[in-house]
Design a protein around this motif. Structure first.
Motif, PDB file in Angstrom:
ATOM      1  N   THR A 242     -55.880 -83.026 -19.569  1.00 50.98           N
ATOM      2  CA  THR A 242     -56.900 -82.304 -18.817  1.00 50.98           C
ATOM      3  C   THR A 242     -57.121 -80.929 -19.432  1.00 50.98           C
ATOM      4  OG1 THR A 242     -55.294 -81.338 -17.274  1.00 50.98           O
ATOM      5  CG2 THR A 242     -56.267 -83.468 -16.664  1.00 50.98           C
TER       6      THR A 242
ATOM      7  N   VAL B 173     -65.307 -75.956 -14.421  1.00 50.34           N
ATOM      8  CA  VAL B 173     -65.440 -77.257 -15.087  1.00 50.34           C
ATOM      9  C   VAL B 173     -64.059 -77.820 -15.392  1.00 50.34           C
ATOM     10  CG1 VAL B 173     -66.353 -78.518 -17.072  1.00 50.34           C
ATOM     11  CG2 VAL B 173     -67.646 -76.593 -16.106  1.00 50.34           C
ATOM     12  N   GLN B 174     -63.839 -79.052 -14.961  1.00 47.74           N
ATOM     13  CA  GLN B 174     -62.589 -79.759 -15.238  1.00 47.74           C
ATOM     14  C   GLN B 174     -62.880 -80.860 -16.258  1.00 47.74           C
ATOM     15  OE1 GLN B 174     -59.466 -79.190 -13.516  1.00 47.74           O
ATOM     16  NE2 GLN B 174     -58.645 -80.444 -15.160  1.00 47.74           N
ATOM     17  N   GLY B 175     -62.066 -80.904 -17.315  1.00 44.05           N
ATOM     18  CA  GLY B 175     -62.206 -81.950 -18.313  1.00 44.05           C
ATOM     19  C   GLY B 175     -61.056 -82.933 -18.243  1.00 44.05           C
TER      20      GLY B 175
ATOM     21  N   TRP C  28     -63.506 -87.406 -23.847  1.00 44.20           N
ATOM     22  CA  TRP C  28     -63.498 -86.486 -22.706  1.00 44.20           C
ATOM     23  C   TRP C  28     -64.642 -86.820 -21.757  1.00 44.20           C
ATOM     24  CZ3 TRP C  28     -59.928 -82.719 -21.666  1.00 44.20           C
ATOM     25  CH2 TRP C  28     -59.090 -82.301 -22.715  1.00 44.20           C
ATOM     26  N   CYS C  29     -64.388 -86.730 -20.457  1.00 44.92           N
ATOM     27  CA  CYS C  29     -65.451 -86.680 -19.466  1.00 44.92           C
ATOM     28  C   CYS C  29     -65.235 -85.407 -18.645  1.00 44.92           C
ATOM     29  CB  CYS C  29     -65.485 -87.926 -18.589  1.00 44.92           C
ATOM     30  SG  CYS C  29     -63.913 -88.429 -17.865  1.00 44.92           S
ATOM     31  N   TYR C  30     -66.295 -84.929 -18.000  1.00 41.52           N
ATOM     32  CA  TYR C  30     -66.258 -83.606 -17.384  1.00 41.52           C
ATOM     33  C   TYR C  30     -66.772 -83.660 -15.943  1.00 41.52           C
ATOM     34  CZ  TYR C  30     -65.552 -82.035 -22.154  1.00 41.52           C
ATOM     35  OH  TYR C  30     -65.046 -81.864 -23.418  1.00 41.52           O
ATOM     36  N   TYR C  31     -66.127 -82.840 -15.112  1.00 40.70           N
ATOM     37  CA  TYR C  31     -66.487 -82.772 -13.701  1.00 40.70           C
ATOM     38  C   TYR C  31     -66.787 -81.324 -13.317  1.00 40.70           C
ATOM     39  CZ  TYR C  31     -66.022 -82.621  -8.656  1.00 40.70           C
ATOM     40  OH  TYR C  31     -66.253 -82.405  -7.321  1.00 40.70           O
TER      41      TYR C  31
ATOM     42  N   TRP D 197     -73.551 -73.455 -20.503  1.00 37.17           N
ATOM     43  CA  TRP D 197     -72.800 -74.684 -20.718  1.00 37.17           C
ATOM     44  C   TRP D 197     -73.678 -75.749 -21.367  1.00 37.17           C
ATOM     45  CZ3 TRP D 197     -71.258 -75.086 -14.883  1.00 37.17           C
ATOM     46  CH2 TRP D 197     -70.297 -74.112 -14.575  1.00 37.17           C
TER      47      TRP D 197
ATOM     48  N   PHE E 288     -73.136 -79.788 -21.949  1.00 40.11           N
ATOM     49  CA  PHE E 288     -72.375 -81.036 -21.873  1.00 40.11           C
ATOM     50  C   PHE E 288     -72.989 -81.963 -22.911  1.00 40.11           C
ATOM     51  CE2 PHE E 288     -71.922 -78.956 -17.795  1.00 40.11           C
ATOM     52  CZ  PHE E 288     -70.565 -79.106 -17.518  1.00 40.11           C
TER      53      PHE E 288
ATOM     54  N   PHE F  29     -69.130 -78.651 -24.130  1.00 43.14           N
ATOM     55  CA  PHE F  29     -68.228 -79.639 -23.547  1.00 43.14           C
ATOM     56  C   PHE F  29     -68.482 -80.969 -24.253  1.00 43.14           C
ATOM     57  CE2 PHE F  29     -68.668 -76.574 -19.963  1.00 43.14           C
ATOM     58  CZ  PHE F  29     -67.333 -76.206 -19.864  1.00 43.14           C
TER      59      PHE F  29
ATOM     60  N   PRO G 144     -64.158 -80.512 -27.678  1.00 38.61           N
ATOM     61  CA  PRO G 144     -64.747 -79.403 -26.928  1.00 38.61           C
ATOM     62  C   PRO G 144     -64.579 -78.067 -27.639  1.00 38.61           C
ATOM     63  CG  PRO G 144     -62.729 -80.208 -25.862  1.00 38.61           C
ATOM     64  CD  PRO G 144     -63.065 -81.171 -26.936  1.00 38.61           C
TER      65      PRO G 144
END
Length: 277
Positions: A6, A12-14, A31-34, A156, A158, A195, A200
């Motif tokens: 993580t 932003v949390q990856g 990676w996916c991002y929230y 940002w 993504f 991201f 990243p």
């Protein structure tokens, strides 16, 4: 072999997930991002248990996909069902993930088949959360359906597979001239954090994208210069400063190689790179 990592960058949390069924083959993680109820990309199907468990207690209001590739769309259906939320995607992405698309053996090996996702919601001009506004931007080159998501107020980007880094190999179907054009267009926007789905860049992301553009343009010029001197095949690969990864080329059935990159330079346009706007 499995990888779960993580990162946290502001709100932003990856989440990074990787899988290989055998110890001597390294995983190819993604990676996916929230952020603020939005999940960007969903990782590969082979990691579905870990993905679903990791995000089980996270409030996901909507899922969006940068493109259809199986390492980005692999868990869209499972997460959508678990969180009772919509999947948003561009038209080509939506068309492909509504059914099980064809995968090559190496893609099944590393990533796995996706679960088809019916009832995908089309992307609108802006993707809104409670706090943020993300703008989808079509960025062709890696695939013909690829979008990035820009949050201009936060700086940002993504970026899915748009950035990655200085590419040494291509998979079949990638187009270097579309990459160059997409990069030039994207650099008209302001951003600082990239991201990326694989690499990243949390500081000076714009400069990293500028360096990649310069790298791609230089690579094109090197290949055409060597081609005019009469070099062909692997001699062109070496003249471009690349090195063929023969094990990868063999393992992917010639789908991924340094020669694919050189062939894109030679075959995907009949124009000199300096004529590209």
């Amino acid at each position: 072999m499995k990888i779960c990592q993580t990162l946290q960058h502001g709100p932003v949390q990856g989440y990074r997930f990787g899988y290989s069924p055998v110890r001597f083959m390294r995983p190819l993680p993604v990676w996916c991002y929230y952020v603020d109820g939005l999940l960007v990309d969903t990782a590969q199907r082979h990691m579905q248990r870990e993905v679903v468990q990791t995000l089980a207690n996270t409030r996901i209001d909507q899922i969006t996909l940068t493109h259809f590739h199986e390492d980005h769309s692999g868990n869209a259906k499972a997460l959508s069902q678990a969180h009772e939320c919509p999947i948003l995607a561009g038209p080509l992405t939506a068309e492909r993930i509504t059914k099980r698309f064809h995968l090559l053996p190496y893609e099944r090996f590393w990533f796995g088949e996706i679960d088809p996702c019916p009832d995908v919601v089309p992307l609108s001009a802006v993707l809104e959360t409670e706090r943020y506004r993300l703008y989808p931007i079509l960025t062709l080159g890696h695939s013909d359906d690829h979008h990035v998501f820009l949050e201009p107020n936060e700086g940002w980007l993504f970026s899915g597979d748009f950035y990655v880094g200085n590419l040494k190999i291509f998979r079949k179907g990638e187009n270097i001239y579309q990459m160059i054009t997409s990069t030039r267009q994207l650099l008209k926007h302001d951003f600082d954090v990239v991201f990326c789905g694989h690499n990243p860049v949390l500081k000076q992301g714009r400069q990293a994208v500028e360096r990649k553009l310069q790298y791609l343009e230089t690579l094109v010029e090197r290949v055409w210069t060597a081609h005019r001197r009469g070099l062909r095949g692997q001699a062109l690969v070496r003249a471009a400063g690349l090195q063929e990864q023969w094990w990868l080329r063999a393992f992917t059935g010639d789908d991924v190689s340094a020669l694919r990159l050189v062939e894109s330079i030679l075959n995907d346009t009949d124009r000199h790179p300096n004529s590209i706007n």
